[in-house]
Design a protein around this motif. Structure first.
Motif, PDB file in Angstrom:
ATOM      1  N   GLN A 185       4.405 -28.130   5.875  1.00 17.50           N
ATOM      2  CA  GLN A 185       3.818 -27.207   4.668  1.00 17.50           C
ATOM      3  C   GLN A 185       4.237 -27.052   3.562  1.00 17.50           C
ATOM      4  OE1 GLN A 185       0.897 -24.392   6.967  1.00 17.50           O
ATOM      5  NE2 GLN A 185       2.599 -24.284   8.255  1.00 17.50           N
ATOM      6  N   VAL A 235       1.343 -29.624   2.104  1.00 15.94           N
ATOM      7  CA  VAL A 235       0.121 -29.230   1.984  1.00 15.94           C
ATOM      8  C   VAL A 235       0.277 -28.826   0.795  1.00 15.94           C
ATOM      9  CG1 VAL A 235      -1.327 -28.050   2.949  1.00 15.94           C
ATOM     10  CG2 VAL A 235       0.323 -29.164   4.873  1.00 15.94           C
ATOM     11  N   TYR A 236       1.350 -27.939   0.537  1.00 14.92           N
ATOM     12  CA  TYR A 236       1.400 -26.997  -0.754  1.00 14.92           C
ATOM     13  C   TYR A 236       1.102 -27.697  -1.744  1.00 14.92           C
ATOM     14  CZ  TYR A 236       2.669 -24.238  -4.593  1.00 14.92           C
ATOM     15  OH  TYR A 236       2.669 -23.217  -5.663  1.00 14.92           O
ATOM     16  N   SER A 262       5.823 -23.213   0.849  1.00 13.44           N
ATOM     17  CA  SER A 262       4.851 -24.054   1.505  1.00 13.44           C
ATOM     18  C   SER A 262       4.001 -22.997   1.348  1.00 13.44           C
ATOM     19  CB  SER A 262       5.694 -24.537   2.508  1.00 13.44           C
ATOM     20  OG  SER A 262       6.012 -22.849   3.540  1.00 13.44           O
ATOM     21  N   VAL A 263       2.905 -23.672   1.989  1.00 11.62           N
ATOM     22  CA  VAL A 263       2.115 -22.947   2.773  1.00 11.62           C
ATOM     23  C   VAL A 263       2.349 -22.628   4.010  1.00 11.62           C
ATOM     24  CG1 VAL A 263      -0.384 -23.525   3.892  1.00 11.62           C
ATOM     25  CG2 VAL A 263      -0.309 -24.337   1.266  1.00 11.62           C
ATOM     26  N   ASN A 267      -2.005 -21.787   9.652  1.00 13.27           N
ATOM     27  CA  ASN A 267      -1.399 -22.120  11.079  1.00 13.27           C
ATOM     28  C   ASN A 267      -3.155 -22.731  11.770  1.00 13.27           C
ATOM     29  OD1 ASN A 267      -0.966 -22.908  14.230  1.00 13.27           O
ATOM     30  ND2 ASN A 267       0.036 -20.830  14.138  1.00 13.27           N
ATOM     31  N   LEU A 297      -7.627 -26.359   5.463  1.00 10.03           N
ATOM     32  CA  LEU A 297      -5.955 -26.093   5.669  1.00 10.03           C
ATOM     33  C   LEU A 297      -6.532 -27.172   6.752  1.00 10.03           C
ATOM     34  CD1 LEU A 297      -4.880 -22.878   4.294  1.00 10.03           C
ATOM     35  CD2 LEU A 297      -4.467 -24.918   3.166  1.00 10.03           C
ATOM     36  N   ILE A 334      -3.649 -30.246   7.141  1.00 11.78           N
ATOM     37  CA  ILE A 334      -2.581 -30.730   8.115  1.00 11.78           C
ATOM     38  C   ILE A 334      -2.873 -31.601   9.336  1.00 11.78           C
ATOM     39  CG2 ILE A 334      -1.217 -29.733   9.778  1.00 11.78           C
ATOM     40  CD1 ILE A 334      -2.045 -26.330   8.023  1.00 11.78           C
ATOM     41  N   CYS A 350       5.949 -25.942   9.087  1.00 11.21           N
ATOM     42  CA  CYS A 350       6.168 -27.451   9.873  1.00 11.21           C
ATOM     43  C   CYS A 350       4.983 -26.714  11.203  1.00 11.21           C
ATOM     44  CB  CYS A 350       6.790 -27.900  10.962  1.00 11.21           C
ATOM     45  SG  CYS A 350       8.301 -28.797  10.058  1.00 11.21           S
ATOM     46  N   ASN A 351       3.647 -27.633  11.153  1.00  7.44           N
ATOM     47  CA  ASN A 351       2.961 -27.257  11.807  1.00  7.44           C
ATOM     48  C   ASN A 351       3.362 -28.634  13.162  1.00  7.44           C
ATOM     49  OD1 ASN A 351       0.243 -25.317  12.135  1.00  7.44           O
ATOM     50  ND2 ASN A 351       0.451 -26.063   9.335  1.00  7.44           N
TER      51      ASN A 351
END
Ligand SMILES: O=C(O)CCC(=O)C(=O)O
Ligand SMILES: [Fe+2]
Length: 401
Positions: A227, A230-231, A287-288, A291, A313, A317, A342-343
């Motif tokens: 994440q 992701v940002y 970070s984003v 979830n 989003l 992800i 993290c996802n």
């Protein structure tokens, strides 16, 4: 754990002898060893006597009070920026890709000194997830103890705990040939999630150890997505916009799933508001904090706009390969991730194998956003003198030919 991933425990009766192992490609000379290979096949272990029977899943019928705020001081802040204490024992260290995932060989997680643990926290904070092979000494007590070094362990309100009892803060992942067809239950994008982000203090350092699983190449890999990264995929305008927003994370879906299966929900489900962009206390990076599993709304904006952001989003992800890492497990391997940044996603396609893993998660700080923090890419580019990567979509090149 994704909302409905857990399975009831049923004792399998599989007694077939191992036939062949599809994961033999690393042997130096297959001809000499007279090895047979059938693509896509791995053997299923005999399941009559199972060495980890006491760690199989149970769903205790107990009730707990709501979680109270607990102190958290991130041990990673004391870690050496070059991780020298931890790496002094390593025989190898390598990244899976620039944005996420590192494997370290030669380290025994059951025997770390405190300074090594601090470095470990710092490394996980930096790399998102770190992999350790063949951690035979790290039994469940040692795994718990290591988690406790980092802070209070999280007790899950709905998923399985080990049958043995007294291990309410251990989360059990378990499927075998009696388990329902997971593909019928979940779409692959729905499997992406981070753990229990509806809590006021969602976990940071989280270890998952596989006790039993398909042999190598037999499926059941786990994937993680950064994440931080992701940002850095977002345009500057979008970054600024999301920095002002908060999202709702809900435990209700998971609780409803448990009730539907006739199980006890051990703690009242909560819905919590968290910043959509957070700052990491160790790296200082933005970070984003999204979830796909538990975010139900974004506050203070029109519902249709919230849905569009959630959709966007989710797409970043689940479909951006460069921010993902995929780990192929073997018995006794451990993945240690930072659940704040993290996802992750399980993968299926390994039935009828038994796959059994134990997770320990440490509760972290309440998520916060510091507007003076930097992004990962910003710091890395500055550190290594790299030019800023353009984010406009005007390139003429075609990658689809
Ligand atoms: O089974 C897996 O690969 C991941 C399970 C999971 O999501 C978890 O333990 O948090
Ligand atoms: Fe999970």
């Amino acid at each position: 754990m994704a909302p409905f991933l857990e399975e009831p425990s049923t004792h399998p009766e599989f007694s077939s002898k191992p036939k062949f192992d599809g994961g033999l490609l690393d042997l130096p000379n297959r001809k000499e060893h007279n090895i047979q290979y059938e693509p896509g096949r791995t053997y299923v272990e005999g399941h009559d006597e199972y060495e980890y029977d006491d760690l199989r899943p149970a769903f205790p019928d107990v009730h707990w009070e709501p979680l109270k705020e607990v102190p958290y001081h991130d041990r990673g802040t004391k870690g050496d920026p070059q991780f020298r204490n931890l790496l002094s024992d390593a025989t190898d260290i390598f990244d899976y890709n620039p944005k996420i995932g590192t494997e370290i060989d030669g380290i025994n997680l059951a025997k770390l000194t405190d300074t090594q643990k601090d470095d470990l926290a710092r490394l996980i904070s930096t790399r998102g997830v770190v992999f350790f092979r063949n951690q035979t000494d790290l039994d469940i007590d040692a795994q718990r103890e290591l988690g406790q070094y980092f802070g209070h362990l999280h007790k899950h309100a709905t998923t399985a705990a080990p049958r043995r009892g007294g291990l309410d803060d251990i989360h059990v992942v378990y499927t075998d040939e009696k388990s329902k067809n997971q593909r019928a239950n979940f779409s692959p994008t729905f499997l992406w999630h981070s753990d229990v982000t509806y809590e006021m203090q969602p976990p940071s350092y989280t270890s998952l150890k596989v006790l039993t699983g398909p042999s190598r190449g037999g499926g059941g890999d786990t994937l993680w997505a950064s994440q931080y990264a992701v940002y850095d995929l977002l345009s500057p305008g979008m970054q600024k916009y999301l920095e002002g927003l908060e999202a709702l994370h809900s435990a209700q879906i998971q609780a409803d799933g448990s009730i539907a299966l006739g199980r006890t929900v051990r703690r009242e489900p909560v819905i919590t508001k968290h910043p959509l962009i957070r700052t990491h206390p160790v790296t200082g990076w933005k970070s984003v904090f999204f979830n796909p599993g538990f975010v139900t709304d974004i506050i203070g904006i029109p519902k249709a706009e919230a849905n569009a952001i959630i959709h966007y989003l989710n797409e970043l992800i689940t479909t951006t390969q460069e921010i993902q890492v995929r780990f192929q497990w073997q018995k006794h391997d451990v993945a240690f991730w930072d659940n704040r940044i993290c996802n992750h996603s399980a993968s299926y396609g390994f039935a009828p194998h038994r796959r059994h893993a134990l997770r320990v998660a440490t509760q972290a700080e309440r998520p916060y956003f510091d507007p003076t923090s930097k992004s990962q890419e910003e710091e890395m580019n500055a550190r290594y003198g790299l030019p800023k990567v353009s984010k406009d979509g005007s390139s003429q090149s075609n990658y689809n030919d």
